[in-house]
Design an enzyme around this catalytic site. Structure first.
Site, PDB file in Angstrom:
ATOM      1  CB  SER A 137     163.609  79.223  16.992  1.00  0.00           C
ATOM      2  OG  SER A 137     163.243  80.343  17.767  1.00  0.00           O
ATOM      3  CE1 TYR A 150     167.002  77.074  21.067  1.00  0.00           C
ATOM      4  CE2 TYR A 150     166.304  79.350  20.348  1.00  0.00           C
ATOM      5  CZ  TYR A 150     165.871  77.895  20.500  1.00  0.00           C
ATOM      6  OH  TYR A 150     164.628  77.473  20.233  1.00  0.00           O
TER       7      TYR A 150
HETATM    8  N1  LIG Z   1     159.276  76.175  23.363  1.00  0.00           N
HETATM    9  C1  LIG Z   1     159.592  77.179  22.743  1.00  0.00           C
HETATM   10  O1  LIG Z   1     159.097  78.140  23.059  1.00  0.00           O
HETATM   11  C2  LIG Z   1     160.143  76.793  21.271  1.00  0.00           C
HETATM   12  C3  LIG Z   1     160.056  78.050  20.503  1.00  0.00           C
HETATM   13  C4  LIG Z   1     160.894  78.035  19.372  1.00  0.00           C
HETATM   14  C5  LIG Z   1     161.586  76.664  18.869  1.00  0.00           C
HETATM   15  N2  LIG Z   1     161.626  75.600  19.824  1.00  0.00           N
HETATM   16  C6  LIG Z   1     162.196  74.320  19.213  1.00  0.00           C
HETATM   17  O2  LIG Z   1     161.319  73.402  19.484  1.00  0.00           O
HETATM   18  C7  LIG Z   1     161.909  72.246  19.691  1.00  0.00           C
HETATM   19  C8  LIG Z   1     161.528  71.645  20.866  1.00  0.00           C
HETATM   20  O3  LIG Z   1     161.653  72.340  22.126  1.00  0.00           O
HETATM   21  P1  LIG Z   1     160.449  72.005  23.164  1.00  0.00           P
HETATM   22  O4  LIG Z   1     160.291  73.464  23.787  1.00  0.00           O
HETATM   23  O5  LIG Z   1     159.330  71.188  22.834  1.00  0.00           O
HETATM   24  O6  LIG Z   1     161.703  71.581  24.443  1.00  0.00           O
HETATM   25  P2  LIG Z   1     161.521  70.498  25.476  1.00  0.00           P
HETATM   26  O7  LIG Z   1     160.257  70.414  26.097  1.00  0.00           O
HETATM   27  O8  LIG Z   1     162.594  70.691  26.330  1.00  0.00           O
HETATM   28  O9  LIG Z   1     162.064  69.205  24.655  1.00  0.00           O
HETATM   29  C9  LIG Z   1     163.201  68.920  24.160  1.00  0.00           C
HETATM   30  C10 LIG Z   1     163.256  67.424  23.853  1.00  0.00           C
HETATM   31  O10 LIG Z   1     164.460  67.203  23.234  1.00  0.00           O
HETATM   32  C11 LIG Z   1     165.198  66.006  23.766  1.00  0.00           C
HETATM   33  N3  LIG Z   1     166.764  66.470  23.513  1.00  0.00           N
HETATM   34  C12 LIG Z   1     167.247  67.429  24.050  1.00  0.00           C
HETATM   35  N4  LIG Z   1     168.432  67.264  23.932  1.00  0.00           N
HETATM   36  C13 LIG Z   1     168.737  66.222  23.487  1.00  0.00           C
HETATM   37  C14 LIG Z   1     169.861  65.416  22.615  1.00  0.00           C
HETATM   38  N5  LIG Z   1     171.003  65.839  22.764  1.00  0.00           N
HETATM   39  N6  LIG Z   1     169.667  64.134  22.014  1.00  0.00           N
HETATM   40  C15 LIG Z   1     168.375  63.613  21.910  1.00  0.00           C
HETATM   41  N7  LIG Z   1     167.216  64.158  22.549  1.00  0.00           N
HETATM   42  C16 LIG Z   1     167.429  65.546  23.106  1.00  0.00           C
HETATM   43  C17 LIG Z   1     164.574  66.154  25.074  1.00  0.00           C
HETATM   44  O11 LIG Z   1     164.678  64.949  25.898  1.00  0.00           O
HETATM   45  P3  LIG Z   1     165.922  64.421  26.609  1.00  0.00           P
HETATM   46  O12 LIG Z   1     166.201  65.637  27.524  1.00  0.00           O
HETATM   47  O13 LIG Z   1     165.638  63.105  27.577  1.00  0.00           O
HETATM   48  O14 LIG Z   1     167.179  64.139  25.886  1.00  0.00           O
HETATM   49  C18 LIG Z   1     163.312  66.540  24.845  1.00  0.00           C
HETATM   50  O15 LIG Z   1     162.457  65.185  24.445  1.00  0.00           O
HETATM   51  C19 LIG Z   1     163.562  72.715  19.822  1.00  0.00           C
HETATM   52  O16 LIG Z   1     164.406  72.481  18.816  1.00  0.00           O
HETATM   53  C20 LIG Z   1     163.391  73.951  20.115  1.00  0.00           C
HETATM   54  O17 LIG Z   1     164.532  74.796  19.824  1.00  0.00           O
HETATM   55  C21 LIG Z   1     160.675  75.810  20.986  1.00  0.00           C
END
Ligand SMILES: NC(=O)c1ccc[n+]([C@@H]2O[C@H](COP(=O)([O-])OP(=O)(O)OC[C@H]3O[C@@H](n4cnc5c(N)ncnc54)[C@H](OP(=O)(O)O)[C@@H]3O)[C@@H](O)[C@H]2O)c1
Length: 255
Positions: A137, A150
């Site tokens: 991130s 985080y």
């Molecule tokens: N969105 C942003 O602005 C952003 C920015 C920088 C980095 N990121 C990173 O990008 C990645 C994806 O983020 P996103 O924004 O796409 O998040 P999201 O839409 O909330 O999706 C998260 C995914 O991870 C799964 N998950 C969460 N906890 C889990 C666990 N303990 N075991 C297995 N699966 C799990 C969730 O499914 P379930 O809930 O069904 O488990 C879901 O499929 C993350 O690592 C996040 O930190 C995001």
């Protein structure tokens, strides 16, 4: 790395960035496997992307990772690309001694990918070509007072990823790091709590760019504002922290 005819495992592939990786990697002609905890979200993903293979698995549980490894490699012995994407983010007041589960993000965002790599690496090392993509991130580049655990997990994952790349330099396993800025996903919906998200990078654009970069063997990817943050956090780290600390008191008061 060529992104056709691979077998790809994506943690957290049922939502946001992980879902988009699944959709675009399928379009490029790869076999795609996704994990998540929530069976309903896995079923929904299967409905929207019928070619995807779903596996319920919780990254917080090393025994579940061992079981996932056994199931996945029995069914898909050609697995050669692991995308450590799943993650969680909470706003936290560190003065609140009642916060439940204080190391939750450590278990999911940092220990989770480390266990995944330890479990899957011997298998990846036996493939003719293989890669690990860790999703960190922009908040790995600077502390973020509103979500302090985080930020710490993402800085830790970034450090681990760089060390892993050095250790694997003489092998066929390539190590990539995607450093997203704020992206319009359910994670950010929960974080922003109703604020306007229209200016954020879309997951579609983020992932299309990342896949182009991986095909060009660009090992660390700083899309959009993550590139600006990278430069600013080197030139003026104090200023960046000050900016990210603005509005902290009212935000913590509203938790
Ligand atoms: N969105 C942003 O602005 C952003 C920015 C920088 C980095 N990121 C990173 O990008 C990645 C994806 O983020 P996103 O924004 O796409 O998040 P999201 O839409 O909330 O999706 C998260 C995914 O991870 C799964 N998950 C969460 N906890 C889990 C666990 N303990 N075991 C297995 N699966 C799990 C969730 O499914 P379930 O809930 O069904 O488990 C879901 O499929 C993350 O690592 C996040 O930190 C995001």
């Amino acid at each position: 790395m060529e992104l056709h005819h691979n077998t790809v495992l994506i943690t957290g592939g049922t939502s946001g960035i992980g879902y988009e990786f699944a959709a675009q990697l399928l379009q490029l002609g790869n076999t795609v496997l996704v994990t998540g905890r929530d069976q309903a979200k896995l079923d929904q993903t299967k409905q929207r992307l019928p070619q995807v293979h779903t596996f319920q698995s919780d990254l917080r549980d090393p025994a579940a990772i061992r079981e996932l490894f056994a199931r996945v490699t029995a069914q898909f012995p050609s697995l050669n690309l692991l995308i450590n994407n799943a993650g969680e983010l909470r706003k936290l007041n560190l003065q609140d001694s009642e916060v439940a589960d204080i190391t939750r993000e450590v278990d999911i965002n940092l220990a989770g990918p480390i266990h995944m790599v330890q479990q899957f690496l011997p298998h990846l090392l036996r493939q003719p070509t293989a890669a690990i993509v860790n999703v960190t991130s922009g908040l790995a580049l600077t502390p973020f007072p509103l979500a302090p655990i985080y930020g710490a997990t993402k800085a830790g994952l970034r450090s681990y990823t760089q060390a892993l790349r050095v250790q694997l330099a003489q092998t066929r396993v390539q190590v990539f790091e995607l450093v997203p800025p704020a992206v319009d996903t359910p994670m950010n919906d929960r974080f922003a709590g109703g604020e306007d998200m229209t200016s954020l990078l879309t997951p579609t654009k983020l992932v299309a760019g990342a896949l182009r970069d991986i095909q060009r063997d660009k090992k660390t990817m700083y899309p959009g504002l993550a590139g600006v943050l990278r430069i600013m956090s080197r030139l003026a780290p104090g200023l960046v922290l000050k900016q990210l600390s603005k509005g902290l008191e009212p935000a913590l008061a509203n938790l």
